[in-house]
Design a protein around this motif. Structure first.
Motif, short mmCIF file in Angstrom:
data_model
loop_
_atom_site.label_atom_id
_atom_site.label_comp_id
_atom_site.label_asym_id
_atom_site.label_seq_id
_atom_site.Cartn_x
_atom_site.Cartn_y
_atom_site.Cartn_z
N LEU A 226 0.84 -1.11 0.01
CA LEU A 226 -0.02 0.01 0.07
C LEU A 226 0.99 1.18 -0.09
O LEU A 226 2.05 1.21 0.54
N THR A 227 0.19 2.41 -0.41
CA THR A 227 0.91 3.64 -0.56
C THR A 227 0.82 4.50 0.92
O THR A 227 1.45 5.39 1.20
N GLU A 228 -0.24 4.13 1.76
CA GLU A 228 -0.78 4.84 2.48
C GLU A 228 -1.62 3.95 3.64
O GLU A 228 -2.35 3.07 3.41
N VAL A 229 -1.13 4.13 5.01
CA VAL A 229 -1.67 3.46 6.01
C VAL A 229 -1.92 4.39 7.44
O VAL A 229 -0.98 4.93 7.59
N GLY A 230 -3.21 4.41 7.72
CA GLY A 230 -3.51 5.29 8.86
C GLY A 230 -3.43 4.48 10.12
O GLY A 230 -3.47 3.37 10.02
N VAL A 231 -3.40 5.13 11.10
CA VAL A 231 -3.48 4.75 12.65
C VAL A 231 -4.44 3.85 13.11
O VAL A 231 -4.56 3.05 13.89
N HIS A 232 -5.63 4.10 12.23
CA HIS A 232 -7.03 3.51 12.87
C HIS A 232 -7.48 2.54 11.67
O HIS A 232 -8.75 1.93 11.67
N ASP A 233 -6.51 2.35 10.45
CA ASP A 233 -6.77 1.14 9.44
C ASP A 233 -6.73 -0.21 10.20
O ASP A 233 -5.91 -0.27 10.86
N ASN A 234 -7.56 -1.16 9.95
CA ASN A 234 -7.59 -2.40 10.55
C ASN A 234 -6.82 -3.35 9.31
O ASN A 234 -6.94 -3.35 8.18
N PHE A 235 -5.67 -3.94 10.07
CA PHE A 235 -4.66 -4.52 9.31
C PHE A 235 -5.57 -5.70 8.34
O PHE A 235 -5.29 -5.73 7.08
N PHE A 236 -6.46 -6.29 8.85
CA PHE A 236 -7.15 -7.46 7.77
C PHE A 236 -7.97 -6.75 7.03
O PHE A 236 -8.32 -7.36 6.07
N HIS A 237 -8.74 -5.65 7.49
CA HIS A 237 -9.52 -5.02 6.40
C HIS A 237 -8.58 -4.47 5.23
O HIS A 237 -9.33 -4.22 4.00
N LEU A 238 -7.35 -4.24 5.47
CA LEU A 238 -6.57 -3.64 4.47
C LEU A 238 -6.10 -4.56 3.48
O LEU A 238 -5.31 -4.43 2.42
N GLY A 239 -6.53 -6.15 3.79
CA GLY A 239 -5.90 -6.91 2.95
C GLY A 239 -5.06 -8.08 3.57
O GLY A 239 -4.44 -8.95 2.94
#
Length: 126
Positions: free
Chosen positions: A27-40
């Motif tokens: 990914l190019t961007e990950v925020g602190v509230h993004d869920n690892f599993f929801h991001l793939g």
């Protein structure tokens, strides 16, 4: 892929985690509230994250990543020194979840093997 409003990393531990997640998940961007599993993220990519964190000096177990699925939550759990925090309310005798030692067989040296296997599996699926 499910995303929350983007909140950038706010401290060195969050920066480290977000960078590892970006690299592992492509990914190019990950925020602190993004869920690892929801991001793939999946079981193989979670092992790659654990191996990278251990290589960076943070003793993190697979169950910790499964319990703390956002950058913010995992950063708080491992703290700035990499010492894993105990879940609030959990006692030493609590046996409700898996024993962290069950997942302690992978070390930083396993990263190359995981990268190779993951890369081969990804190429085969394309």
């Amino acid at each position: 892929m499910t995303r929350t409003d983007h909140t950038p990393p706010r401290n060195p531990t969050e920066h480290l985690l977000a960078g590892i997640w970006r690299e592992v998940l492509g990914l190019t961007e990950v925020g602190v509230h993004d869920n690892f599993f929801h991001l793939g993220g999946d079981s193989i990519s979670s092992l790659r994250v654990i191996a990278r964190l251990r290589a960076a000096g943070h003793e993190v177990s697979l169950p910790e990543l499964f319990r703390h699925q956002t950058v913010a939550a995992l950063a708080e759990a491992i703290g700035p020194t990499g010492a894993a925090a105990t879940d609030a309310g959990a006692s030493e005798g609590d046996t409700a979840g898996p024993d962290d030692s069950d997942f302690g067989l992978l070390g930083a040296g396993d990263l190359d093997v995981l990268d190779r296997l993951y890369g081969e599996a990804k190429e085969a699926s394309e």
